[in-house]
Scaffold this motif. Structure first.
Motif, PDB file in Angstrom:
ATOM      1  N   TRP A  70     101.858  27.884 -22.083  1.00 33.02           N
ATOM      2  CA  TRP A  70     102.374  26.789 -22.662  1.00 33.02           C
ATOM      3  C   TRP A  70     102.737  25.657 -21.402  1.00 33.02           C
ATOM      4  CZ3 TRP A  70     106.494  29.929 -25.977  1.00 33.02           C
ATOM      5  CH2 TRP A  70     105.572  30.570 -26.761  1.00 33.02           C
ATOM      6  N   LYS A  71     102.346  24.266 -22.036  1.00 34.14           N
ATOM      7  CA  LYS A  71     102.871  23.325 -21.100  1.00 34.14           C
ATOM      8  C   LYS A  71     104.137  22.823 -21.294  1.00 34.14           C
ATOM      9  CE  LYS A  71     100.761  19.377 -23.193  1.00 34.14           C
ATOM     10  NZ  LYS A  71     100.032  17.973 -23.149  1.00 34.14           N
ATOM     11  N   ASP A  72     104.724  22.948 -22.438  1.00 39.07           N
ATOM     12  CA  ASP A  72     105.991  22.640 -22.985  1.00 39.07           C
ATOM     13  C   ASP A  72     107.089  23.419 -22.259  1.00 39.07           C
ATOM     14  OD1 ASP A  72     105.005  20.963 -25.551  1.00 39.07           O
ATOM     15  OD2 ASP A  72     103.800  22.854 -25.559  1.00 39.07           O
ATOM     16  N   ALA A  91      99.367  29.309 -34.358  1.00 38.24           N
ATOM     17  CA  ALA A  91      99.024  27.863 -35.031  1.00 38.24           C
ATOM     18  C   ALA A  91      98.582  28.142 -36.334  1.00 38.24           C
ATOM     19  CB  ALA A  91      97.579  27.426 -34.118  1.00 38.24           C
ATOM     20  N   GLY A 141     101.959  17.254 -35.374  1.00 40.81           N
ATOM     21  CA  GLY A 141     101.799  17.953 -34.085  1.00 40.81           C
ATOM     22  C   GLY A 141     102.857  17.381 -33.027  1.00 40.81           C
ATOM     23  N   HIS A 168     102.052  23.665 -26.902  1.00 39.94           N
ATOM     24  CA  HIS A 168     100.479  23.279 -26.219  1.00 39.94           C
ATOM     25  C   HIS A 168     100.149  23.983 -25.339  1.00 39.94           C
ATOM     26  CE1 HIS A 168     102.390  19.627 -28.205  1.00 39.94           C
ATOM     27  NE2 HIS A 168     101.194  19.665 -28.841  1.00 39.94           N
ATOM     28  N   ASN A 169      99.022  24.329 -25.252  1.00 41.14           N
ATOM     29  CA  ASN A 169      98.409  25.100 -24.003  1.00 41.14           C
ATOM     30  C   ASN A 169      98.238  24.287 -22.678  1.00 41.14           C
ATOM     31  OD1 ASN A 169      95.797  25.856 -22.555  1.00 41.14           O
ATOM     32  ND2 ASN A 169      96.428  27.676 -23.474  1.00 41.14           N
ATOM     33  N   SER A 170      98.363  24.748 -21.661  1.00 42.63           N
ATOM     34  CA  SER A 170      98.529  23.820 -20.610  1.00 42.63           C
ATOM     35  C   SER A 170      97.152  23.292 -20.127  1.00 42.63           C
ATOM     36  CB  SER A 170      99.081  24.723 -19.284  1.00 42.63           C
ATOM     37  OG  SER A 170     100.286  24.599 -19.298  1.00 42.63           O
ATOM     38  N   SER A 173      95.741  21.308 -24.009  1.00 37.65           N
ATOM     39  CA  SER A 173      96.648  20.648 -24.821  1.00 37.65           C
ATOM     40  C   SER A 173      96.702  20.956 -26.327  1.00 37.65           C
ATOM     41  CB  SER A 173      96.586  18.953 -24.683  1.00 37.65           C
ATOM     42  OG  SER A 173      97.000  18.674 -23.221  1.00 37.65           O
ATOM     43  N   LYS A 174      95.996  21.804 -26.658  1.00 34.82           N
ATOM     44  CA  LYS A 174      95.788  22.306 -28.157  1.00 34.82           C
ATOM     45  C   LYS A 174      97.166  23.227 -28.574  1.00 34.82           C
ATOM     46  CE  LYS A 174      92.899  24.848 -31.207  1.00 34.82           C
ATOM     47  NZ  LYS A 174      91.684  25.910 -31.257  1.00 34.82           N
ATOM     48  N   ILE A 175      97.491  22.762 -29.604  1.00 34.68           N
ATOM     49  CA  ILE A 175      98.745  23.302 -30.242  1.00 34.68           C
ATOM     50  C   ILE A 175      98.438  24.804 -30.528  1.00 34.68           C
ATOM     51  CG2 ILE A 175     100.540  23.724 -32.345  1.00 34.68           C
ATOM     52  CD1 ILE A 175      99.904  20.482 -32.258  1.00 34.68           C
ATOM     53  N   THR A 176      99.075  25.977 -29.839  1.00 33.84           N
ATOM     54  CA  THR A 176      98.921  27.327 -29.940  1.00 33.84           C
ATOM     55  C   THR A 176      99.841  27.751 -30.864  1.00 33.84           C
ATOM     56  OG1 THR A 176     100.061  27.607 -27.958  1.00 33.84           O
ATOM     57  CG2 THR A 176      97.659  27.324 -28.017  1.00 33.84           C
TER      58      THR A 176
END
Length: 186
Positions: A70-72, A91, A141, A168-170, A173-176
């Motif tokens: 995750w990038k968050d 998701a 999102g 989000h995936n690093s 940037s897709k919401i996982t």
């Protein structure tokens, strides 16, 4: 007092859903009044229990964050917000993990919740308009707060304040996943 708490909670939800421009316009009106003070006698005791759970939850969430790339910065969100329960979904909104607080709040064991959607907590008093509003916010999102009527295992109802954060995936940037910080609303 209860009425004031309800108004503050409603204001919190309203403000958390404002666009940045609108928030900037009203920010000066949101400053607390210094005319009244409230003595909190048991705050420190509650904090001690919350901190213990917080460290356990943070360790678990950090592991998920690393595994799912995750990038968050979920740790910051968890540290800065009070919650009674954490619910992590994929998701498709299937539950992959819940905190110990989930069982305390709902009466359902962790294992029961896994691979289900949070819809199993809803019932006849859960408003369709609330469910549609939450679904629409999930599709946007962006993080948001809302309140929904849920049901415990014993079928008693409670107002659940949700603070949902899309993760989000690093790399793309897709919401996982979605992380819900939950607490019982007054």
């Amino acid at each position: 007092m209860k009425n004031n708490l309800t108004k503050m909670m409603a204001l919190d939800i309203y403000v958390s859903n404002l666009e940045e421009e609108k928030y900037s316009e009203i920010t000066t009106e949101l400053q607390p009044s210094s005319k009244k003070s409230v003595n909190l006698i048991s705050w420190g005791i509650q904090d001690l229990f919350f901190e213990k759970e917080l460290f356990n939850d943070l360790d678990t969430i950090k592991t998920f964050s690393k595994n799912f790339n995750w990038k968050d910065n979920v740790s910051t969100v968890i540290k800065e917000n009070y919650y009674e329960s954490l619910v992590l979904t994929d998701a498709e909104k299937k539950i992959i993990w819940v905190s110990n607080g989930f069982t305390k709040m709902t009466g359902y064991e962790k294992e029961f919740a896994l691979n289900k959607t949070p819809r199993f907590l809803q019932g006849k008093e859960t408003k369709e308009t609330t469910k549609k509003r939450i679904q629409k916010k999930l599709q946007l999102g962006k993080p948001f707060k809302d309140v929904i009527i849920n049901y415990r295992k014993d079928q008693s109802t409670y107002k659940c304040e949700l603070h949902i954060i899309p993760l989000h995936n690093s790399s793309n940037s897709k919401i996982t996943h979605f992380l819900a910080l939950e607490k019982e609303a007054v």
